[in-house]
Design an enzyme around this catalytic site. Structure first.
Site, PDB file in Angstrom:
ATOM      1  N   GLU A  67     -20.555  33.933  -4.186  1.00  0.00           N
ATOM      2  CA  GLU A  67     -20.649  35.507  -4.104  1.00  0.00           C
ATOM      3  C   GLU A  67     -19.332  35.820  -3.379  1.00  0.00           C
ATOM      4  O   GLU A  67     -20.005  36.089  -2.228  1.00  0.00           O
ATOM      5  CB  GLU A  67     -21.391  36.013  -4.903  1.00  0.00           C
ATOM      6  CG  GLU A  67     -21.330  37.817  -6.654  1.00  0.00           C
ATOM      7  CD  GLU A  67     -20.984  36.153  -7.375  1.00  0.00           C
ATOM      8  OE1 GLU A  67     -19.293  35.604  -7.447  1.00  0.00           O
ATOM      9  OE2 GLU A  67     -21.441  36.075  -8.180  1.00  0.00           O
ATOM     10  N   HIS A  68     -18.251  36.817  -3.778  1.00  0.00           N
ATOM     11  CA  HIS A  68     -17.645  37.729  -3.150  1.00  0.00           C
ATOM     12  C   HIS A  68     -16.709  37.159  -1.774  1.00  0.00           C
ATOM     13  O   HIS A  68     -17.427  36.798  -0.808  1.00  0.00           O
ATOM     14  CB  HIS A  68     -18.310  38.935  -2.249  1.00  0.00           C
ATOM     15  CG  HIS A  68     -18.970  40.034  -3.388  1.00  0.00           C
ATOM     16  ND1 HIS A  68     -17.786  41.098  -3.834  1.00  0.00           N
ATOM     17  CD2 HIS A  68     -19.859  40.812  -4.288  1.00  0.00           C
ATOM     18  CE1 HIS A  68     -18.293  41.684  -4.110  1.00  0.00           C
ATOM     19  NE2 HIS A  68     -19.251  41.675  -4.974  1.00  0.00           N
ATOM     20  N   SER A 101      -7.955  45.167 -32.189  1.00  0.00           N
ATOM     21  CA  SER A 101      -8.634  44.371 -31.723  1.00  0.00           C
ATOM     22  C   SER A 101     -10.277  44.563 -32.695  1.00  0.00           C
ATOM     23  O   SER A 101      -9.554  46.019 -33.321  1.00  0.00           O
ATOM     24  CB  SER A 101      -8.803  45.125 -30.322  1.00  0.00           C
ATOM     25  OG  SER A 101     -10.774  45.243 -30.216  1.00  0.00           O
ATOM     26  N   GLY A 157     -19.522  44.577 -20.659  1.00  0.00           N
ATOM     27  CA  GLY A 157     -19.947  45.377 -19.222  1.00  0.00           C
ATOM     28  C   GLY A 157     -21.039  44.859 -18.748  1.00  0.00           C
ATOM     29  O   GLY A 157     -21.628  45.894 -17.750  1.00  0.00           O
ATOM     30  N   GLY A 159     -20.597  41.789 -16.804  1.00  0.00           N
ATOM     31  CA  GLY A 159     -20.360  41.312 -15.197  1.00  0.00           C
ATOM     32  C   GLY A 159     -20.188  39.556 -15.605  1.00  0.00           C
ATOM     33  O   GLY A 159     -20.528  39.130 -14.913  1.00  0.00           O
ATOM     34  N   LEU A 160     -19.654  40.059 -17.141  1.00  0.00           N
ATOM     35  CA  LEU A 160     -19.491  38.219 -17.604  1.00  0.00           C
ATOM     36  C   LEU A 160     -17.723  37.794 -17.289  1.00  0.00           C
ATOM     37  O   LEU A 160     -17.421  36.977 -18.177  1.00  0.00           O
ATOM     38  CB  LEU A 160     -20.546  37.535 -18.345  1.00  0.00           C
ATOM     39  CG  LEU A 160     -21.865  38.288 -18.728  1.00  0.00           C
ATOM     40  CD1 LEU A 160     -22.389  37.820 -20.073  1.00  0.00           C
ATOM     41  CD2 LEU A 160     -22.826  37.278 -17.619  1.00  0.00           C
ATOM     42  N   ASP A 207     -12.491  34.813 -11.717  1.00  0.00           N
ATOM     43  CA  ASP A 207     -13.500  34.901 -13.002  1.00  0.00           C
ATOM     44  C   ASP A 207     -12.042  33.987 -13.865  1.00  0.00           C
ATOM     45  O   ASP A 207     -12.197  33.465 -14.888  1.00  0.00           O
ATOM     46  CB  ASP A 207     -12.641  36.184 -12.741  1.00  0.00           C
ATOM     47  CG  ASP A 207     -14.070  37.585 -12.207  1.00  0.00           C
ATOM     48  OD1 ASP A 207     -14.403  36.738 -11.798  1.00  0.00           O
ATOM     49  OD2 ASP A 207     -13.452  38.364 -11.912  1.00  0.00           O
ATOM     50  N   TYR A 259     -16.246  47.514  -4.710  1.00  0.00           N
ATOM     51  CA  TYR A 259     -15.064  46.240  -4.230  1.00  0.00           C
ATOM     52  C   TYR A 259     -14.113  46.579  -3.252  1.00  0.00           C
ATOM     53  O   TYR A 259     -14.205  45.670  -2.202  1.00  0.00           O
ATOM     54  CB  TYR A 259     -15.041  45.830  -6.061  1.00  0.00           C
ATOM     55  CG  TYR A 259     -14.680  44.989  -6.020  1.00  0.00           C
ATOM     56  CD1 TYR A 259     -15.216  43.523  -5.970  1.00  0.00           C
ATOM     57  CD2 TYR A 259     -13.129  44.289  -6.151  1.00  0.00           C
ATOM     58  CE1 TYR A 259     -14.502  42.251  -5.991  1.00  0.00           C
ATOM     59  CE2 TYR A 259     -12.613  42.948  -5.638  1.00  0.00           C
ATOM     60  CZ  TYR A 259     -13.633  41.873  -6.633  1.00  0.00           C
ATOM     61  OH  TYR A 259     -13.083  40.714  -6.295  1.00  0.00           O
TER      62      TYR A 259
HETATM   63  C1  GLA Z   1     -15.423  40.175  -9.079  1.00  0.00           C
HETATM   64  C2  GLA Z   1     -14.192  39.793  -8.982  1.00  0.00           C
HETATM   65  C3  GLA Z   1     -14.443  37.973  -8.431  1.00  0.00           C
HETATM   66  C4  GLA Z   1     -15.192  38.473  -7.375  1.00  0.00           C
HETATM   67  C5  GLA Z   1     -16.708  38.801  -7.776  1.00  0.00           C
HETATM   68  C6  GLA Z   1     -17.314  38.429  -6.582  1.00  0.00           C
HETATM   69  O1  GLA Z   1     -16.389  39.878 -10.599  1.00  0.00           O
HETATM   70  O2  GLA Z   1     -13.093  39.890 -10.439  1.00  0.00           O
HETATM   71  O3  GLA Z   1     -13.030  38.241  -8.537  1.00  0.00           O
HETATM   72  O4  GLA Z   1     -15.103  38.606  -6.166  1.00  0.00           O
HETATM   73  O5  GLA Z   1     -16.232  40.043  -8.284  1.00  0.00           O
HETATM   74  O6  GLA Z   1     -17.868  37.094  -6.214  1.00  0.00           O
END
Ligand code: GLA
Length: 422
Positions: A67-68, A101, A157, A159-160, A207, A259
């Site tokens: 992550e990140h 949509s 919303g 985070g998926l 993603d 971010y």
């Molecule tokens: C978001 C961003 C990804 C990644 C994650 C953290 O989902 O879109 O590119 O940086 O955060 O891992």
């Protein structure tokens, strides 16, 4: 059906102890893919009055670990989930791009040749942006008109990666309608460009890669240096295990700014260490490297990125030498360590994420962590399959105790990446 929460409440009543009623929990499943695709087709017919040329879809994702780190050329291990975004679409003999949509009344109708960054707002930017980003693959003479009906089934919303699912389903549809013949990686790139350059949101590519390139039953080992990938066996169900997703429903606030700030911190760290990206730093020298960074915050950011990349290598090595079941304790510990690092060093968690993770661990999860960008969104917990319900109940109870809104639960089944449905 009697749930674990019901059973616990009944035990408490029999013992004469008065306890707050534990909240009932439901583990929601994604709609059946075939039925959802047929539904998207029916919505298209209703909206545009004729049958589409086809239906394409792309999934949301959870990141198992890594992550990140994508924007520092790092390593990630995401998997596609069974919730998908569907795009029913048809080519028209015009240059109009018409978008509808199932989730929103907004109708977009514009000249596809006039697309430019800033021209489109909201969710349509993620579709129009893909058409714009695919331009280098479109021959000058052809018309670009098309009608697209979107039905997004990835929870918004949470985070998926509902936006990546939207972009990638659009990329599949546009590629097919205009006979572009692009490679999957070119569609990943178009989706990334659409998000960063057209919609104006920052992303590192994790993603979109997961949404396009994942394989059913597998996680995706992703090297963000060159976006090369390989499938890694991750069939938890056959091993009596499950990955529980908890959507904390915590309001995402200041996500974009935070971010961007984290990316800037990690870039500063790379600069101070004299490397192009933190992937190039030698993690065997971790202590010496960190000692060379005076700024305490930047030092912690660097420690997260460097140790997280190492954790992905460790998970990959474990999965190369045995099944998830055989290494479940070590894998759980690595997930825990990832969360702790995101909480303490990278500071991207919020109270709901920490409470969900702590409650899952206390209820017997092998490991748990936030997944995605953070500042709200979801957690994942690696659990025995029969423990998914009780662990969810424990998280729901902890949320009641803390006065948080009720979370939502899903099981993360490793699914197939983007493709054509009908
Ligand atoms: C978001 C961003 C990804 C990644 C994650 C953290 O989902 O879109 O590119 O940086 O955060 O891992």
């Amino acid at each position: 059906m009697t749930t674990a929460a019901d059973a616990g409440a009944a035990d408490a009543r029999h013992s004469g102890i008065t306890v707050a009623e534990p909240p009932a929990v439901t583990l929601s499943a994604a709609p059946d893919r075939g039925e959802a695709a047929a539904h998207a087709e029916a919505l298209f017919v209703e909206a545009f009055g004729y049958a589409p040329d086809g239906v394409w879809s792309a999934p949301g994702r959870v990141n198992i670990i890594g992550e990140h780190v994508d924007y520092q050329d790092g390593l990630c291990l995401p998997m596609a989930i069974s919730h998908r975004c569907f795009a029913a679409a048809a080519r028209t003999p015009t240059d109009r791009l018409r978008l509808r949509s199932a989730q929103d009344d907004l109708i977009l109708d514009l000249d596809a040749r006039e697309l430019e960054p800033g021209a489109v707002e909201g969710w349509p930017a993620y579709v129009a942006g893909v058409l714009w980003a695919l331009r280098p693959h479109i021959s000058g003479a052809s018309t670009q008109g098309m009608d697209i009906m979107i039905d997004g089934q990835v929870p918004l919303g949470a985070g998926l990666s509902s936006s990546a699912a939207l972009e990638c389903s659009a990329a599949e549809a546009i590629d097919a309608l205009l006979s572009l013949g692009t490679e999957p990686l070119q569609r990943v790139q178009a989706a990334i460009t659409a998000e960063t350059d057209f919609a104006g949101a920052s992303t590192g590519g994790l993603d979109q890669s997961a949404s396009v390139l994942s394989r059913a039953g597998h996680a995706l080992f992703l090297d963000c240096r060159d976006f090369s990938t390989r499938p890694v066996p991750w069939d938890l169900a056959s091993q009596g295990l499950a990955l529980l997703i908890t959507d904390t429903r915590a309001e995402h606030s200041h996500v974009d700014g935070e971010y961007t700030a984290r990316r800037a911190d990690s870039e500063r760290a790379a600069e101070l260490l004299g490397v192009d990206t933190l992937r190039d730093a030698d993690v065997a020298q971790l202590q010496e490297l960190l000692a060379g960074i005076d700024d305490e915050v930047v030092r912690r950011r660097a420690r997260h990125v460097l140790t997280e990349i190492q954790r992905v290598k460790d998970v990959d090595a474990l999965l190369a030498s045995g099944t998830v079941r055989e290494h479940v304790t070590e894998l759980g510990a690595l997930l825990d360590a990832s969360h702790d690092s995101l909480r303490d060093d990278y500071e991207v968690t919020v109270a709901q994420l920490d409470v969900a993770v702590d409650a899952a661990r206390a209820a017997g999860a092998h490991g748990a962590r936030m997944t995605g960008g953070g500042f709200g969104g979801s957690t994942i917990a690696l659990v025995e399959a029969e423990q998914a319900q009780p662990v969810a109940a424990a998280i729901a109870s902890a949320f009641v105790e803390h006065g948080f809104s009720a979370p939502e639960f899903f099981l993360a089944l490793p699914s197939e990446g983007a493709g054509q449905d009908r």
